[in-house]
Write a protein that holds these residues in place. Structure first.
Motif, PDB file in Angstrom:
ATOM      1  N   ARG A  66       0.804  -1.216   0.000  1.00  0.00           N
ATOM      2  CA  ARG A  66       0.000   0.000   0.000  1.00  0.00           C
ATOM      3  C   ARG A  66       0.849   1.285   0.000  1.00  0.00           C
ATOM      4  NH1 ARG A  66      -3.128  -3.250   3.514  1.00  0.00           N
ATOM      5  NH2 ARG A  66      -2.074  -2.356   5.326  1.00  0.00           N
ATOM      6  N   THR A  67       2.136   1.188   0.202  1.00  0.00           N
ATOM      7  CA  THR A  67       2.992   2.386   0.160  1.00  0.00           C
ATOM      8  C   THR A  67       3.482   2.632  -1.260  1.00  0.00           C
ATOM      9  OG1 THR A  67       4.989   1.123   0.635  1.00  0.00           O
ATOM     10  CG2 THR A  67       3.758   1.981   2.515  1.00  0.00           C
ATOM     11  N   ALA A  68       3.799   3.875  -1.547  1.00  0.00           N
ATOM     12  CA  ALA A  68       4.299   4.240  -2.881  1.00  0.00           C
ATOM     13  C   ALA A  68       5.644   3.604  -3.163  1.00  0.00           C
ATOM     14  CB  ALA A  68       4.404   5.763  -3.002  1.00  0.00           C
ATOM     15  N   ALA A  69       6.530   3.594  -2.150  1.00  0.00           N
ATOM     16  CA  ALA A  69       7.838   2.991  -2.349  1.00  0.00           C
ATOM     17  C   ALA A  69       7.714   1.491  -2.534  1.00  0.00           C
ATOM     18  CB  ALA A  69       8.740   3.303  -1.158  1.00  0.00           C
ATOM     19  N   GLY A  70       6.796   0.840  -1.766  1.00  0.00           N
ATOM     20  CA  GLY A  70       6.607  -0.592  -1.919  1.00  0.00           C
ATOM     21  C   GLY A  70       5.991  -0.929  -3.253  1.00  0.00           C
ATOM     22  N   ALA A  71       4.998  -0.165  -3.697  1.00  0.00           N
ATOM     23  CA  ALA A  71       4.387  -0.419  -4.999  1.00  0.00           C
ATOM     24  C   ALA A  71       5.408  -0.224  -6.112  1.00  0.00           C
ATOM     25  CB  ALA A  71       3.194   0.504  -5.201  1.00  0.00           C
ATOM     26  N   GLY A  72       6.373   0.605  -5.893  1.00  0.00           N
ATOM     27  CA  GLY A  72       7.402   0.816  -6.903  1.00  0.00           C
ATOM     28  C   GLY A  72       8.549  -0.152  -6.790  1.00  0.00           C
ATOM     29  N   GLY A  73       8.453  -1.123  -5.853  1.00  0.00           N
ATOM     30  CA  GLY A  73       9.514  -2.114  -5.725  1.00  0.00           C
ATOM     31  C   GLY A  73      10.771  -1.565  -5.120  1.00  0.00           C
ATOM     32  N   ARG A  74      10.642  -0.528  -4.273  1.00  0.00           N
ATOM     33  CA  ARG A  74      11.839   0.079  -3.688  1.00  0.00           C
ATOM     34  C   ARG A  74      11.899  -0.086  -2.159  1.00  0.00           C
ATOM     35  NH1 ARG A  74      11.822   5.007  -3.502  1.00  0.00           N
ATOM     36  NH2 ARG A  74       9.670   5.545  -4.031  1.00  0.00           N
ATOM     37  N   LEU A  75      10.876  -0.753  -1.576  1.00  0.00           N
ATOM     38  CA  LEU A  75      10.844  -0.889  -0.103  1.00  0.00           C
ATOM     39  C   LEU A  75      10.849  -2.370   0.274  1.00  0.00           C
ATOM     40  CD1 LEU A  75       8.753   1.229   2.339  1.00  0.00           C
ATOM     41  CD2 LEU A  75       8.894  -1.236   2.665  1.00  0.00           C
ATOM     42  N   SER A  76      11.680  -2.758   1.231  1.00  0.00           N
ATOM     43  CA  SER A  76      11.762  -4.161   1.685  1.00  0.00           C
ATOM     44  C   SER A  76      11.930  -4.194   3.205  1.00  0.00           C
ATOM     45  CB  SER A  76      12.922  -4.882   1.003  1.00  0.00           C
ATOM     46  OG  SER A  76      14.158  -4.289   1.376  1.00  0.00           O
ATOM     47  N   VAL A  77      11.570  -5.353   3.789  1.00  0.00           N
ATOM     48  CA  VAL A  77      11.691  -5.550   5.236  1.00  0.00           C
ATOM     49  C   VAL A  77      12.416  -6.866   5.485  1.00  0.00           C
ATOM     50  CG1 VAL A  77      10.478  -5.876   7.430  1.00  0.00           C
ATOM     51  CG2 VAL A  77       9.581  -4.260   5.712  1.00  0.00           C
ATOM     52  N   VAL A  78      13.439  -6.830   6.294  1.00  0.00           N
ATOM     53  CA  VAL A  78      14.166  -8.042   6.691  1.00  0.00           C
ATOM     54  C   VAL A  78      13.791  -8.322   8.146  1.00  0.00           C
ATOM     55  CG1 VAL A  78      16.383  -9.152   6.965  1.00  0.00           C
ATOM     56  CG2 VAL A  78      16.034  -7.540   5.079  1.00  0.00           C
ATOM     57  N   LEU A  79      13.076  -9.472   8.368  1.00  0.00           N
ATOM     58  CA  LEU A  79      12.628  -9.814   9.716  1.00  0.00           C
ATOM     59  C   LEU A  79      13.797 -10.299  10.560  1.00  0.00           C
ATOM     60  CD1 LEU A  79       9.271 -11.615   8.795  1.00  0.00           C
ATOM     61  CD2 LEU A  79       9.621  -9.235   9.480  1.00  0.00           C
ATOM     62  N   ARG A  80      13.496 -10.528  11.860  1.00  0.00           N
ATOM     63  CA  ARG A  80      14.527 -10.955  12.803  1.00  0.00           C
ATOM     64  C   ARG A  80      15.131 -12.281  12.399  1.00  0.00           C
ATOM     65  NH1 ARG A  80      12.309 -11.476  18.685  1.00  0.00           N
ATOM     66  NH2 ARG A  80      11.546  -9.421  18.037  1.00  0.00           N
ATOM     67  N   ASP A  81      14.328 -13.146  11.760  1.00  0.00           N
ATOM     68  CA  ASP A  81      14.846 -14.475  11.376  1.00  0.00           C
ATOM     69  C   ASP A  81      15.504 -14.455  10.001  1.00  0.00           C
ATOM     70  OD1 ASP A  81      12.688 -14.069   9.754  1.00  0.00           O
ATOM     71  OD2 ASP A  81      11.548 -15.835  10.444  1.00  0.00           O
ATOM     72  N   GLY A  82      15.645 -13.300   9.403  1.00  0.00           N
ATOM     73  CA  GLY A  82      16.314 -13.200   8.105  1.00  0.00           C
ATOM     74  C   GLY A  82      15.379 -13.226   6.922  1.00  0.00           C
ATOM     75  N   THR A  83      14.074 -13.354   7.125  1.00  0.00           N
ATOM     76  CA  THR A  83      13.125 -13.376   6.020  1.00  0.00           C
ATOM     77  C   THR A  83      13.000 -11.959   5.430  1.00  0.00           C
ATOM     78  OG1 THR A  83      11.913 -15.162   7.086  1.00  0.00           O
ATOM     79  CG2 THR A  83      10.783 -13.952   5.344  1.00  0.00           C
ATOM     80  N   ARG A  84      13.071 -11.908   4.077  1.00  0.00           N
ATOM     81  CA  ARG A  84      12.940 -10.615   3.379  1.00  0.00           C
ATOM     82  C   ARG A  84      11.537 -10.513   2.795  1.00  0.00           C
ATOM     83  NH1 ARG A  84      16.132  -6.705   1.123  1.00  0.00           N
ATOM     84  NH2 ARG A  84      18.018  -7.834   1.766  1.00  0.00           N
ATOM     85  N   LEU A  85      10.880  -9.454   3.092  1.00  0.00           N
ATOM     86  CA  LEU A  85       9.564  -9.173   2.544  1.00  0.00           C
ATOM     87  C   LEU A  85       9.665  -7.926   1.663  1.00  0.00           C
ATOM     88  CD1 LEU A  85       7.457  -9.638   5.825  1.00  0.00           C
ATOM     89  CD2 LEU A  85       7.927 -11.342   4.051  1.00  0.00           C
ATOM     90  N   GLY A  86       9.025  -7.957   0.513  1.00  0.00           N
ATOM     91  CA  GLY A  86       9.106  -6.838  -0.421  1.00  0.00           C
ATOM     92  C   GLY A  86      10.339  -6.928  -1.298  1.00  0.00           C
ATOM     93  N   ALA A  87      10.508  -5.916  -2.156  1.00  0.00           N
ATOM     94  CA  ALA A  87      11.614  -5.907  -3.118  1.00  0.00           C
ATOM     95  C   ALA A  87      12.574  -4.758  -2.802  1.00  0.00           C
ATOM     96  CB  ALA A  87      11.080  -5.767  -4.546  1.00  0.00           C
ATOM     97  N   GLY A  88      13.770  -4.821  -3.374  1.00  0.00           N
ATOM     98  CA  GLY A  88      14.751  -3.763  -3.172  1.00  0.00           C
ATOM     99  C   GLY A  88      15.715  -4.096  -2.081  1.00  0.00           C
ATOM    100  N   GLY A  89      16.814  -3.454  -2.093  1.00  0.00           N
ATOM    101  CA  GLY A  89      17.829  -3.686  -1.079  1.00  0.00           C
ATOM    102  C   GLY A  89      18.558  -2.406  -0.756  1.00  0.00           C
ATOM    103  N   GLY A  90      17.779  -1.342  -0.519  1.00  0.00           N
ATOM    104  CA  GLY A  90      18.381  -0.049  -0.301  1.00  0.00           C
ATOM    105  C   GLY A  90      18.937   0.116   1.090  1.00  0.00           C
TER     106      GLY A  90
END
Length: 404
Positions: A66-90
């Protein structure tokens, strides 16, 4: 001058406009970059807020989408266990309970439209600056135009103090020049009346001496002196249009003929004088007197002692005609008689040239013809003072007709 001012204003205003456009472009682009960075931070803060209350991957993915950065593939989240959600690696933007939110900076396009708008405003401002910049110079330009059209008259202008001072200096120089020209004319008149007239009498006396070495030396000295006087008059003769004042032709002719009538009586010449009514021409009395003297001297010098001479003045239709004629043999080469420095009688040729210059200074003409006395007739037409008359053309006529 106006073109110089315009170029100076364009250069100055153009430099200001260039700095303005460059500054405006830089600020516009910087504002766009700052706005995009603020939006990315807001998107990262939203995702970080969800992470603070829930570790559900699906909920986090929905928030990222729902965020503009996420919709553009520029926002990602790395959880405590190392799981990456979303795209990008900024670069990391936020961290919550061991989870890291990262945002890739957005590529901000250069704001060409805004810059073009600024350029348009700058061009309009440039034109306005040139137009307004000319207004303070209007009095200066008007004063300069007045200066350029003030030849021959006093300069009266209102403008910058420096130009008013310049106008006063020009007036002083013009006045001084007029005084010098007046003195020059006085010198010409003095040379003409004090040297040429007595010289003519001396030449006549020398011719009466007879033959012999002494008489030849006298005649040679008189001839040399005559040439020297001619050269002085030639060097001091004012150019066309410089004569000043007015004079009565009839009065000047009567005054000069007192001298020449006496010489005619000494030689046994018949001398006819007909001056008529007063008639004024735009010539100084001395200038006209010099004309009469040169024409009469030519008659007495180049005609036999018994040849008659006639002088008349006629006023007609805005013109004043002075006629000097004689009963001599006429002019041998009338086609060149009016050329300066050219004469068929062994003289300098200045006499007719002085007469021509005086006539043309009033808009008149000179005519060389055969007269009623059988010899040459010089007819000068002077434009009458304060009278309208059509310009005479041609200005110099050379007519020579044989006896009928």
């Amino acid at each position: 001058m106006r073109a110089v001012i315009t170029r100076a204003l364009l250069l100055a205003a153009g430099l200001v406009a260039l700095v303005f456009v460059a500054t405006a472009g830089f600020l516009t682009y910087s504002h766009a970059v700052t706005t995009a960075a603020e939006a990315d931070r807001r998107d990262a803060a939203v995702v970080a807020g969800v992470l603070a209350v829930s570790a559900d991957p699906d909920a986090i993915r929905g928030t990222i989408a729902r965020t503009a950065a996420g919709a553009g593939g520029r926002l990602s989240v790395v959880l405590r266990d190392g799981t990456r959600l979303g795209a990008g690696g900024g670069a990391p933007a936020a961290s919550v309970d061991g989870a890291v939110v990262s945002v890739v900076p957005a590529a901000v396009p250069f704001p060409f439209f805004a810059v073009f708008l600024v350029v348009g405003v700058a061009l309009v401002a440039l034109g306005a600056a040139v137009w307004l910049g000319h207004r303070p110079f209007t009095p200066v330009l008007a004063a300069l135009r007045e200066l350029t059209t003030s030849v021959g008259r006093r300069v009266r202008l209102r403008g910058p103090r420096e130009l008013e001072a310049l106008a006063e200096s020009i007036d002083e120089a013009s006045s001084r020049t007029s005084q010098l020209l007046a003195k020059e004319r006085e010198m010409i008149a003095d040379v003409s009346h004090r040297l040429r007239t007595p010289l003519a009498a001396l030449r006549l006396d020398a011719d009466a001496v007879g033959a012999g070495p002494v008489a030849d030396r006298i005649r040679s000295a008189v001839s040399t002196l005559g040439h020297d006087v001619d050269r002085i008059i030639q060097s001091l003769q004012p150019s066309e249009g410089e004569q000043a004042g007015t004079c009565d032709v009839a009065s000047v002719v009567q005054t000069r003929m007192v001298f020449w009538s006496a010489h005619a009586a000494d030689q046994g010449r018949m001398c006819e004088i007909d001056v008529g009514e007063p008639c004024w021409v735009p010539l100084a009395p001395d200038a006209l007197g010099a004309v009469v003297d040169t024409l009469l001297e030519n008659v007495f010098r180049h005609t036999p002692p018994a040849a008659p001479v006639g002088v008349s003045v006629v006023r007609h239709g805005g013109w004043v005609t002075l006629v000097v004629e004689d009963g001599g043999t006429g002019v041998a080469d009338p086609s060149s008689a009016l050329h300066r420095g050219s004469s068929g009688g062994g003289s300098t040729g200045l006499g007719l040239d002085i007469a021509r210059a005086a006539a043309e200074a009033t808009g008149g003409t000179i005519h060389l013809e055969r007269g009623r006395l059988g010899g040459a007739r010089v007819r000068l037409r002077f434009g009458e003072a304060d009278s309208h008359h059509e310009p005479a053309s041609p200005r110099a006529w050379r007519l020579w007709h044989g006896h009928p």
